[in-house]
Design a protein around this motif. Structure first.
Motif, PDB file in Angstrom:
ATOM      1  N   LEU A   1      21.538  36.168 -23.623  1.00 47.65           N
ATOM      2  CA  LEU A   1      22.358  36.346 -22.267  1.00 47.65           C
ATOM      3  C   LEU A   1      21.478  36.417 -20.653  1.00 47.65           C
ATOM      4  O   LEU A   1      20.067  36.134 -20.654  1.00 47.65           O
ATOM      5  CB  LEU A   1      22.804  37.486 -21.658  1.00 47.65           C
ATOM      6  CG  LEU A   1      23.901  38.646 -23.077  1.00 47.65           C
ATOM      7  CD1 LEU A   1      24.959  39.563 -22.773  1.00 47.65           C
ATOM      8  CD2 LEU A   1      25.003  37.023 -23.437  1.00 47.65           C
TER       9      LEU A   1
ATOM     10  N   GLU B   1      26.474  39.423 -18.238  1.00 49.69           N
ATOM     11  CA  GLU B   1      27.537  38.318 -19.154  1.00 49.69           C
ATOM     12  C   GLU B   1      27.302  39.301 -20.324  1.00 49.69           C
ATOM     13  O   GLU B   1      28.198  38.886 -21.651  1.00 49.69           O
ATOM     14  CB  GLU B   1      26.665  37.522 -19.358  1.00 49.69           C
ATOM     15  CG  GLU B   1      26.097  36.887 -17.855  1.00 49.69           C
ATOM     16  CD  GLU B   1      25.246  35.088 -18.326  1.00 49.69           C
ATOM     17  OE1 GLU B   1      24.992  35.532 -19.302  1.00 49.69           O
ATOM     18  OE2 GLU B   1      24.754  34.795 -17.889  1.00 49.69           O
TER      19      GLU B   1
ATOM     20  N   THR C   1      29.119  38.719 -28.127  1.00 49.38           N
ATOM     21  CA  THR C   1      27.341  38.754 -27.847  1.00 49.38           C
ATOM     22  C   THR C   1      26.515  38.721 -28.125  1.00 49.38           C
ATOM     23  O   THR C   1      25.438  38.680 -27.891  1.00 49.38           O
ATOM     24  CB  THR C   1      27.625  38.184 -26.296  1.00 49.38           C
ATOM     25  OG1 THR C   1      27.745  40.146 -25.324  1.00 49.38           O
ATOM     26  CG2 THR C   1      28.492  38.171 -25.804  1.00 49.38           C
TER      27      THR C   1
END
Length: 178
Positions: A155, A160, A165
């Motif tokens: 990221l 984010e 993720t």
């Protein structure tokens, strides 16, 4: 999603507080570590040093058991780590924990959070999309006291971070370390 675990832009280390005691008449927030917890926390700290898992910033729950865990881990670390007592990680949901992480300055490369279940376990499971299959399975089955999840993130900034993720670089417990 597969990240190059050698080149993470950001690294999140989630540490559940070590085993706590349950003394009569003591409020939850004031519960101290049990003997087992006082032995386990330095094991994790020593492991973090050996594996070069040194955070740039530690966000620590104000609960006594989390503070005591951090103090025992910190003693083993080879450098001074900026630390913040973070009231907003005590007894919170995974999504609330993500909001706390999103507010961290992007210049922090490695972030350590010392907190509690179920928030830690749920946040780790939410963030992690990939990683060593056995480590992911163990982490999702049980995130025990003094469990340590190391999550790499590709990221540009902490703002984010979202579900799916992260790459689980490793998951260790005092028991798995012997």
């Amino acid at each position: 999603m597969t990240l190059d675990p050698m080149l993470p832009k950001h690294r999140l280390i989630l540490l559940r507080h070590a085993k706590s005691a349950w003394p009569d008449g003591v409020a939850d927030r004031e519960r101290p570590l049990a003997d087992r917890g006082r032995k386990a926390a330095p094991v994790i700290g020593t492991y973090m040093v050996r594996e070069k898992l040194i955070p740039d910033l530690a966000l620590v729950s104000p609960a006594r058991r989390a503070q005591e865990t951090w103090k025992l881990v910190r003693r083993a670390l080879s450098k001074k780590v900026k630390e913040v007592e973070a009231a907003d990680i005590y007894e919170v949901s995974a999504e609330r924990l993500l909001n706390v992480i999103r507010a961290v300055e992007p210049g922090i490369h490695t972030l350590l959070i010392v907190g509690h279940n179920p928030g830690m376990e749920n946040a780790a499971s939410l963030i992690v999309a990939d990683g060593d299959a056995d480590a992911v399975r163990r982490m999702r089955e049980k995130f025990p006291t003094a469990g340590l999840a190391v999550i790499d993130l590709d990221l540009d900034g902490w703002n984010e971070i979202a579900a799916g993720t992260g790459y689980l670089e490793r998951f260790v417990t005092p028991r798995s370390l012997g």
